[in-house]
Design a protein around this motif. Structure first.
Motif, short mmCIF file in Angstrom:
data_model
loop_
_atom_site.label_atom_id
_atom_site.label_comp_id
_atom_site.label_asym_id
_atom_site.label_seq_id
_atom_site.Cartn_x
_atom_site.Cartn_y
_atom_site.Cartn_z
N VAL B 74 -2.52 -9.52 -1.90
CA VAL B 74 -1.64 -8.67 -1.10
C VAL B 74 -2.44 -7.50 -0.54
N PRO B 75 -2.62 -7.43 0.78
CA PRO B 75 -3.34 -6.29 1.34
C PRO B 75 -2.48 -5.03 1.30
N ARG B 76 -3.11 -3.90 1.28
CA ARG B 76 -2.37 -2.63 1.23
C ARG B 76 -3.16 -1.53 1.93
N GLY B 77 -2.41 -0.71 2.68
CA GLY B 77 -3.02 0.48 3.30
C GLY B 77 -2.66 1.68 2.45
N ALA B 78 -1.79 2.54 3.01
CA ALA B 78 -1.41 3.75 2.28
C ALA B 78 -0.17 3.56 1.43
N GLY B 79 0.46 2.40 1.55
CA GLY B 79 1.66 2.16 0.75
C GLY B 79 2.88 2.94 1.20
N THR B 80 2.94 3.32 2.48
CA THR B 80 4.12 4.03 2.98
C THR B 80 5.16 3.09 3.58
N GLY B 81 4.85 1.80 3.63
CA GLY B 81 5.79 0.82 4.19
C GLY B 81 7.14 0.92 3.51
N LEU B 82 8.20 0.63 4.26
CA LEU B 82 9.55 0.85 3.75
C LEU B 82 10.29 -0.45 3.46
N SER B 140 6.63 8.68 11.97
CA SER B 140 6.84 9.97 11.29
C SER B 140 5.93 10.11 10.09
N SER B 141 5.45 8.99 9.58
CA SER B 141 4.56 9.01 8.42
C SER B 141 3.10 9.14 8.82
N GLN B 142 2.83 9.58 10.04
CA GLN B 142 1.48 9.47 10.58
C GLN B 142 0.41 10.26 9.84
N CYS B 145 0.10 7.26 6.80
CA CYS B 145 -0.02 5.80 6.97
C CYS B 145 -1.32 5.44 7.67
N THR B 146 -1.80 4.23 7.43
CA THR B 146 -3.08 3.81 7.98
C THR B 146 -2.88 2.93 9.21
N ILE B 147 -3.92 2.85 10.01
CA ILE B 147 -3.84 2.00 11.20
C ILE B 147 -3.73 0.53 10.80
N GLY B 149 -2.06 -0.59 8.25
CA GLY B 149 -0.64 -0.77 7.99
C GLY B 149 0.17 -0.78 9.27
N ASN B 150 -0.19 0.08 10.22
CA ASN B 150 0.50 0.11 11.51
C ASN B 150 0.38 -1.22 12.23
N VAL B 151 -0.83 -1.78 12.21
CA VAL B 151 -1.05 -3.07 12.85
C VAL B 151 -0.19 -4.13 12.15
N ASN B 154 3.45 -3.43 13.17
CA ASN B 154 3.75 -3.11 14.57
C ASN B 154 4.60 -1.84 14.63
N SER B 155 4.09 -0.80 14.01
CA SER B 155 4.86 0.43 13.85
C SER B 155 5.12 1.12 15.18
N GLY B 156 6.22 1.85 15.20
CA GLY B 156 6.58 2.64 16.37
C GLY B 156 6.59 4.10 16.00
C1 LIG Z 1 8.51 9.23 5.48
C2 LIG Z 1 8.22 7.97 6.21
C3 LIG Z 1 8.41 7.92 7.59
C4 LIG Z 1 8.15 6.74 8.30
N1 LIG Z 1 8.30 6.75 9.65
C5 LIG Z 1 8.04 5.62 10.35
C6 LIG Z 1 8.20 5.61 11.77
O1 LIG Z 1 8.58 6.59 12.40
N2 LIG Z 1 7.93 4.45 12.44
C7 LIG Z 1 7.50 3.35 11.78
O2 LIG Z 1 7.27 2.34 12.42
N3 LIG Z 1 7.31 3.34 10.44
C8 LIG Z 1 7.58 4.45 9.71
N4 LIG Z 1 7.41 4.44 8.35
C9 LIG Z 1 6.97 3.19 7.68
C10 LIG Z 1 5.45 3.08 7.37
O3 LIG Z 1 4.85 4.34 7.39
C11 LIG Z 1 4.77 2.16 8.36
O4 LIG Z 1 5.26 0.85 8.18
C12 LIG Z 1 3.23 2.15 8.23
O5 LIG Z 1 2.67 1.42 9.28
C13 LIG Z 1 2.72 1.57 6.93
O6 LIG Z 1 1.34 1.88 6.83
P1 LIG Z 1 0.60 1.88 5.43
O7 LIG Z 1 -0.83 2.18 5.65
O8 LIG Z 1 1.29 2.79 4.50
O9 LIG Z 1 0.77 0.39 5.00
P2 LIG Z 1 1.27 -0.27 3.61
O10 LIG Z 1 2.61 0.23 3.27
O11 LIG Z 1 0.19 -0.07 2.61
O12 LIG Z 1 1.33 -1.76 4.03
C14 LIG Z 1 2.25 -2.21 4.98
C15 LIG Z 1 1.97 -3.67 5.29
O13 LIG Z 1 0.71 -3.76 5.90
C16 LIG Z 1 -0.12 -4.68 5.22
N5 LIG Z 1 -1.46 -4.15 5.38
C17 LIG Z 1 -1.91 -2.89 5.18
N6 LIG Z 1 -3.19 -2.79 5.49
C18 LIG Z 1 -3.60 -4.01 5.89
C19 LIG Z 1 -4.83 -4.56 6.34
N7 LIG Z 1 -5.93 -3.81 6.44
N8 LIG Z 1 -4.87 -5.88 6.68
C20 LIG Z 1 -3.78 -6.64 6.58
N9 LIG Z 1 -2.60 -6.18 6.17
C21 LIG Z 1 -2.51 -4.88 5.82
C22 LIG Z 1 0.44 -4.73 3.84
O14 LIG Z 1 0.18 -5.96 3.22
C23 LIG Z 1 1.90 -4.58 4.10
O15 LIG Z 1 2.42 -5.82 4.46
C24 LIG Z 1 7.69 5.59 7.61
C25 LIG Z 1 7.51 5.64 6.22
C26 LIG Z 1 7.77 6.80 5.54
C27 LIG Z 1 7.54 6.81 4.06
#
Ligand SMILES: Cc1cc2nc3c(=O)[nH]c(=O)nc-3n(C[C@H](O)[C@H](O)[C@H](O)COP(=O)(O)OP(=O)(O)OC[C@H]3O[C@@H](n4cnc5c(N)ncnc54)[C@H](O)[C@@H]3O)c2cc1C
Lengths: 358, 490
Positions: B74-82, B140-142, B145-147, B149-151, B154-156
Motif C-alpha cells: 500500500v503506497p502512502r504519502g502524507a496520510g491526509t486522504g479522507l 485545503s490540506s496543501q 499533503c504530497t503531490i 497523494g494528489n496524483v 486527482n485532488s482539487g
Molecule cells: C483537512 C483536510 C483538508 C483536505 N482538503 C482537500 C481538498 O480541498 N481537496 C482535495 O482534493 N482533498 C482534500 N483533502 C484530502 C487529501 O488531502 C488529499 O486526498 C491528498 O491528495 C492526499 O495526499 P497524501 O499525500 O496525504 O496522500 P495519502 O493520504 O498518503 O494517500 C492517498 C492515496 O494516494 C496513494 N499514494 C500516495 N502516494 C503515492 C505514490 N507516491 N504512488 C502511488 N500512490 C500513492 C495512497 O496509496 C492512497 O491511495 C483534505 C484532507 C484533509 C485532512
C-alpha cells in the motif's frame, strides 16, 4: 435498448465469433489519420442526437454519430463552445470521431481557464467494448473521481477500447472579446517570445508562427484583451480576416499544408529548439506543436523528436503502413496488450489503428 | 476488523532489510501504529511492516520482493486522504514515499516543475514563487499533503473551477508497476503516443502504479485577486446564484458556499466577518489583470444582486481577501473543535440540485440526530458535508456512517457521483455499487488487472467485488430505503 446499440452488439458478437474486425467510422473525415484502417465498416452516424444540454451546468451529452457542426452551432446559440476548438477536416465530422481522434485546434495551449485538450473536457462516456458490454464511465458533473478515469482515456484512443456511444463534454462560455496580433520574428525569437509570454498572466488563446510571421490570439474580457494588446504591441489584424486565419489553421487549409511531401506532427516541450529541417516548420501551441513537410525517414524524425523531449507522428501521407505513431516502450506496450485483452480480447475493434498488432 | 492481527512474514522482512537502508523498515507495533489509518480515522489497521525507501532502485526492489512473496503493498504519502485509500493491509507492506521529498527541477521558461512524490503540494508553489508562478490545484490540506497523494486522488481545491484538477495540471508521471518495472505516463510534450494512460493513473488511488516522479505545470500568478462575500436568506437562493453566475458566462476563480451552521462554526475561530444571520454565504473570487478583475467584479455583483443576495461585500485588499477565505479553509479544523469527531463526505451533484440536496441533508440531520454544517465547492457542485459525531459513542459512530452513506446515495440519485475529489478508498465501496452497473465495475477490475495482474498493489480499494455489491443490494432492499430499485443505476 436502442435498436442501433442492439445491432452493434450483435455485430460485435458475430465479428468476435468469426475472428473478423470492425472498423468504426463516422463521417470518414479522419480516414487519413492513424495506422491503416482495416475491417468491415461500422457507421456511427445513425446514432446521432443531443441527449441533454443544460447551459448553466456547462455540460452537453451527445451521441457519437452527431455531426460536430451541429453540436457547435447548438453551443454557439447559447454563447458557449467546445474549449478544444477541434478540427473538422471535412463537412461530415462527427463528435465520436472528434473524441476518438483526440485532435485539438489552436486553443489547445491557451492560458487561464482552458487547458484545451479533448481529454480535459471529457466528463463521461458510454462505450460498447469488444466483449459486447455497454459500459458507462464518469458522468455529467465537473469533478468525479469514482473509479478509474476510463472516460478520459477514450480521447485519442482511435477505437482501441471499443465503440464510443455517447459522451458528456464540459463546455465553456465563448470569450467576450478576441483580438489577433501579428509580429515579425525569426523562429528563435518567436519561440523565446512565446515561452516568455506564456509565463506572464496574459490572456493568450492561440499562436502560430510560420515563415517569419507570428500570429497571436488574445481572448477574454475586453479590458484584459485591450491591456494585453497594449502591452504586447504588434499589429492588430482585421477581425474577420483573423477568424479566417485561425479557421484555416485549424482545418490545415493554409498554403503550408497544401504541399505534396508527407506531413509530420511534432509534439515537443514548448521550449525545444527549432527542428532545423529543410522547408521550415509551422509552429502552434506556443511551441508545443510543430508541423513539418518532409520526405526524411521516419526513424530520423523520431530520433530528432526524442532528442528534443517529444515524439513525432506521420500525420498525413507517406508510408502509413510502417506505423504512423512513435512506438511504445516495452513496459507501456505490455499494459496496452493487457488492456486490449480486457476490453477487446478478439481484437474486433479497429485493429492496429492505434498500436500495430493490437 | 481486529487491528491487532498482523500477519508476519519473516523471510520477506529479512529480504527487505537487505535492500533497504538502516532504519527504513519499521516492524515494531509502536513504529507502525502511526500508519494504521489515513485521514479517515474510522478504519484502522496496522501493517506488517512500513518501508521507507529513498531511491527508485529501492522502490523497485520492495515491489519486486513483495510480488515474489505474494504480499500486498500500500503506497502512502502524507496520510491526509479522507477515504481510507491508504489503509494498510494486516499482512502487507506499507510503502511510504515520505522520503522522496526533493524538488528536482523548476524550469521557468518551460513552466514546469519536476518533483519527487513526497514533496508537499504547497512546497511546489513556494519553489515557483520567485518566478511569479505557482502550482494551481490547492487542496485545503496543501501544507501537508504530497503531490504523490494528489496524483493518486486527482485532488482539487478551491481554485479548480477555473484552473482545473490535478489531472489538468500534471504532464508526466514516472512510476513503477507492481512488477517493479519503471514506466512513464504522459511526457514533457502535451501528449504522448498510444492510449492516454495518464488519466487512468491519476486518480487511481495508488492501485495501478507507484509514483516516483511527477512533472507538473506551473501557471503565472494572476496580478490581482478580489473576492466577493455575498449573503443569502435561503440556501436555495444561494444555489440559484451559483447557476446564474455560470449561466452568465462567468467562470469565477473560486466559488464556495457555506451554510449558516458552517459560518457559525468557523466564525469564532477565523473572525472572517461572515454574516451569521445569512442562511448561506457565497465566496466568489475574480482574478486576472486589474482591468479584468474590475470588470468581472462588476458583472458578478450584478448577477448576485439579481439572484437575491441580501448583502454583498467586496474585499478591499489582499489581507481582507485572505480573511474571507480563512474561514472556508479552516472549516475542517473548526469542525474538529466543535465536536469530538467529524466525518466529511464528498459527493458531487449537478449545480442545479444544490438547494434540493441541502434540504435533504437538513432532513437527515433530524433523522440521524446529528448536526451537519456544509461547506463546499459550489461552483463544481462538490459537497463537503461535515457530519459531527462522538467517536467514543458506538451508536453515534454508526449514525454518522449511515448519514454519510445516505448523502452519497442521494448524490447518485441526483445524477452526481459519490466522490468529487477525495476518492473511493474503503469508504465508498458500497456506494460504487449504486453508481455503476456490474459490467462497468467488471471493466474497472479489468483495468486493474492490466496494470497489476496479481492484484497486489493496494488491493481491495475503489472497486467493490461482485459479492460485496450483491450483499449491499440485499441489505438495502431489506432496509426498504432504495428508491426505484428497478431503475438502472448510473
Ligand atoms: C483537512 C483536510 C483538508 C483536505 N482538503 C482537500 C481538498 O480541498 N481537496 C482535495 O482534493 N482533498 C482534500 N483533502 C484530502 C487529501 O488531502 C488529499 O486526498 C491528498 O491528495 C492526499 O495526499 P497524501 O499525500 O496525504 O496522500 P495519502 O493520504 O498518503 O494517500 C492517498 C492515496 O494516494 C496513494 N499514494 C500516495 N502516494 C503515492 C505514490 N507516491 N504512488 C502511488 N500512490 C500513492 C495512497 O496509496 C492512497 O491511495 C483534505 C484532507 C484533509 C485532512
Amino acid at each position: 435498448m436502442d435498436v442501433f446499440v442492439a445491432q452493434c452488439i450483435d455485430r460485435v458478437r458475430e465479428a468476435a465469433a468469426r475472428g473478423s474486425a470492425l472498423r468504426i467510422r463516422g463521417g470518414g473525415t479522419k480516414d487519413f489519420y492513424g495506422n491503416l484502417p482495416v475491417g468491415e465498416r461500422l457507421d456511427t452516424r445513425p446514432y446521432a442526437g443531443i441527449v441533454s444540454y443544460d447551459p448553466s451546468e456547462l455540460v452537453v451529452t451527445v451521441r457519437a454519430g452527431t455531426p460536430l457542426a451541429e453540436l457547435e452551432s447548438l453551443l454557439a446559440s447559447q454563447g458557449q463552445m467546445l474549449a478544444f476548438e477541434p478540427p473538422h477536416f471535412g463537412a461530415g465530422a462527427t463528435v465520436g470521431g472528434c473524441v476518438a481522434a483526440g485532435l485539438a485546434g489552436p486553443r489547445r495551449a491557451s492560458s487561464g481557464t482552458t487547458h484545451g485538450s479533448v481529454r480535459d473536457f471529457l466528463l463521461g462516456a458510454s462505450l460498447l467494448d469488444g466483449r459486447a458490454r455497454v459500459l458507462r464511465f464518469g458522468g455529467t458533473v465537473m469533478k468525479n473521481v469514482a473509479g478509474y478515469d476510463v472516460t478520459r482515456a477514450l480521447a485519442a484512443s482511435m477505437g482501441f477500447l471499443g465503440l464510443i456511444l455517447e459522451v458528456s463534454l464540459k463546455v465553456l462560455p465563448r470569450p467576450r472579446a478576441e483580438r489577433t496580433l501579428r509580429f515579425e520574428f525569426d523562429e528563435f525569437a518567436a519561440l523565446a517570445r512565446l515561452n516568455a509570454w506564456a509565463g506572464e498572466p496574459l490572456p493568450l488563446s492561440a499562436s502560430c508562427w510560420e515563415a517569419g510571421v507570428l500570429h497571436l490570439r488574445l481572448a477574454g474580457a475586453m479590458p484584459a484583451v485591450d491591456a494585453a494588446a497594449r502591452r504586447l504591441g504588434g499589429e492588430a489584424a482585421d477581425a474577420q480576416a483573423a477568424e479566417g486565419f485561425w479557421r484555416a489553421m485549424r482545418e490545415q487549409e493554409s498554403a503550408f499544408f497544401s504541399g505534396g511531401a508527407p506531413l509530420w506532427r511534432f509534439a515537443l516541450p514548448s521550449t525545444a529548439q527549432p527542428l532545423g529541417l529543410e522547408g521550415g516548420s509551422c509552429i502552434e501551441w506556443g511551441g508545443a506543436q510543430r508541423w513539418q513537410r518532409t520526405d526524411l525517414a521516419a526513424d530520423v524524425l523520431r530520433t530528432r523528436a526524442a532528442s528534443l523531449g517529444g515524439h513525432a507522428t506521420l500525420f498525413r501521407g507517406g508510408a502509413r503502413e510502417s506505423g504512423v505513431f512513435t512506438p511504445l516502450s516495452p513496459a507501456l506496450l505490455a499494459i496496452h496488450h493487457r488492456l486490449k485483452d480486457e476490453f477487446d480480447p478478439a481484437r474486433v475493434f479497429n485493429p492496429g489503428r492505434l498500436v500495430p498488432g493490437l | 476488523m481486529d487491528q491487532s492481527v498482523v500477519i508476519e512474514h519473516p523471510e520477506l522482512l529479512a529480504a527487505l532489510r537487505r535492500v533497504l537502508p538502516a532504519g527504513a523498515l519499521l516492524t515494531m507495533a509502536e513504529d507502525t501504529q502511526p500508519y494504521e489509518c489515513d485521514g479517515l480515522t474510522l478504519i484502522r489497521q496496522r501493517p506488517m511492516a512500513v518501508a521507507l525507501p529513498v531511491t527508485e532502485g529501492q522502490v523497485a526492489e520492495v515491489l519486486h520482493l513483495c510480488r515474489a512473496f505474494g504480499v500486498p503493498v500500500v503506497p502512502r504519502g502524507a496520510g491526509t486522504g479522507l477515504a481510507g485509500s491508504a489503509l494498510p493491509h494486516a499482512g502487507g507492506v506499507l510503502l511510504s514515499l515520505a522520503r522522496f521529498n526533493r524538488i528536482l527541477a523548476v524550469d521557468g521558461p518551460a513552466r514546469t516543475a519536476t518533483v519527487q512524490p513526497g514533496v508537499r503540494n504547497l512546497a511546489i508553489s513556494e519553489a515557483a514563487a520567485p518566478l511569479g508562478m505557482y502550482y494551481a490545484p490547492d487542496p485545503s490540506s496543501q501544507i501537508a499533503c504530497t503531490i504523490g497523494g494528489n496524483v493518486a486522488e486527482n485532488s482539487g481545491g478551491v481554485h479548480c473551477l477555473k484552473y482545473g484538477l490535478t489531472l489538468h495540471n500534471v504532464l508526466r508521471v514516472r512510476g513503477y508497476t507492481m512488477a517493479g518495472e519503471a514506466v512513464e505516463f504522459g511526457g514533457l510534450a502535451l501528449d504522448a503516443p498510444g492510449l492516454d494512460l495518464l488519466p487512468l493513473v491519476i486518480g487511481s488511488e495508488g492501485m495501478l502504479a507507484v509514483t516516483t516522479e511527477v512533472t507538473v505545470r506551473l501557471v503565472p500568478k494572476p496580478q490581482l485577486a478580489r473576492c466577493i462575500m455575498a449573503s443569502f436568506a435561503d440556501v436555495a437562493d444561494a444555489g440559484d446564484a451559483v447557476a446564474a453566475l455560470i449561466g452568465a458566462g462567468i467562470i469565477p476563480a473560486g466559488l464556495e458556499m457555506m451554510d449558516q451552521a458552517a459560518t457559525r462554526l468557523v466564525e469564532p475561530f477565523a473572525n472572517a466577518g461572515y454574516d451569521l444571520d445569512a442562511a448561506a454565504v457565497l465566496l466568489c473570487e475574480s482574478d486576472g489583470t486589474p482591468e479584468e478583475v474590475d470588470d468581472e467584479i462588476l458583472r458578478m455583483t450584478d448577477v448576485l444582486r439579481g439572484a437575491r443576495a441580501t448583502r454583498i461585500q467586496v474585499s478591499r485588499d489582499e489581507a481582507e481577501r485572505l480573511l474571507f477565505w480563512a474561514g472556508r479553509k479552516n472549516a475542517f479544523p473548526a469542525a474538529g473543535r466543535a465536536a469530538p469527531a467529524y466525518y466529511c463526505t464528498d459527493g458531487t451533484i449537478p449545480r442545479k440540485h444544490i438547494g434540493t440536496m441541502l434540504r435533504s441533508i437538513q432532513d437527515m440531520e433530524r433523522r440521524y440526530g446529528l448536526a451537519c454544517p456544509n461547506v463546499f465547492h459550489a461552483g463544481d457542485g462538490n459537497l463537503h458535508p461535515l457530519v459531527l459525531f462522538d467517536d467514543a459513542d458506538p451508536d453515534s459512530v454508526a449514525r454518522a456512517e449511515a448519514f454519510g452513506a445516505e448523502i452519497l446515495e442521494e448524490s447518485v440519485r441526483l445524477g452526481g457521483t459519490v466522490t468529487g475529489e477525495h476518492g473511493v478508498g474503503m469508504e465508498k465501496l458500497n456506494q460504487m455499487c449504486s453508481q455503476f452497473d456490474e459490467p462497468s465495475l467488471a471493466a474497472f477490475r479489468g483495468v486493474k488487472r492490466a496494470f497489476d495482474p496479481d492484484g497486489l498493489l493496494n488491493p481491495g480499494k475503489v472497486v467493490p467485488t461482485l459479492h460485496r455489491c450483491a450483499e449491499y443490494g440485499r441489505m438495502r432492499v431489506k432496509a426498504g430505503n432504495l428508491p426505484f430499485p428497478e431503475l438502472p443505476r448510473f
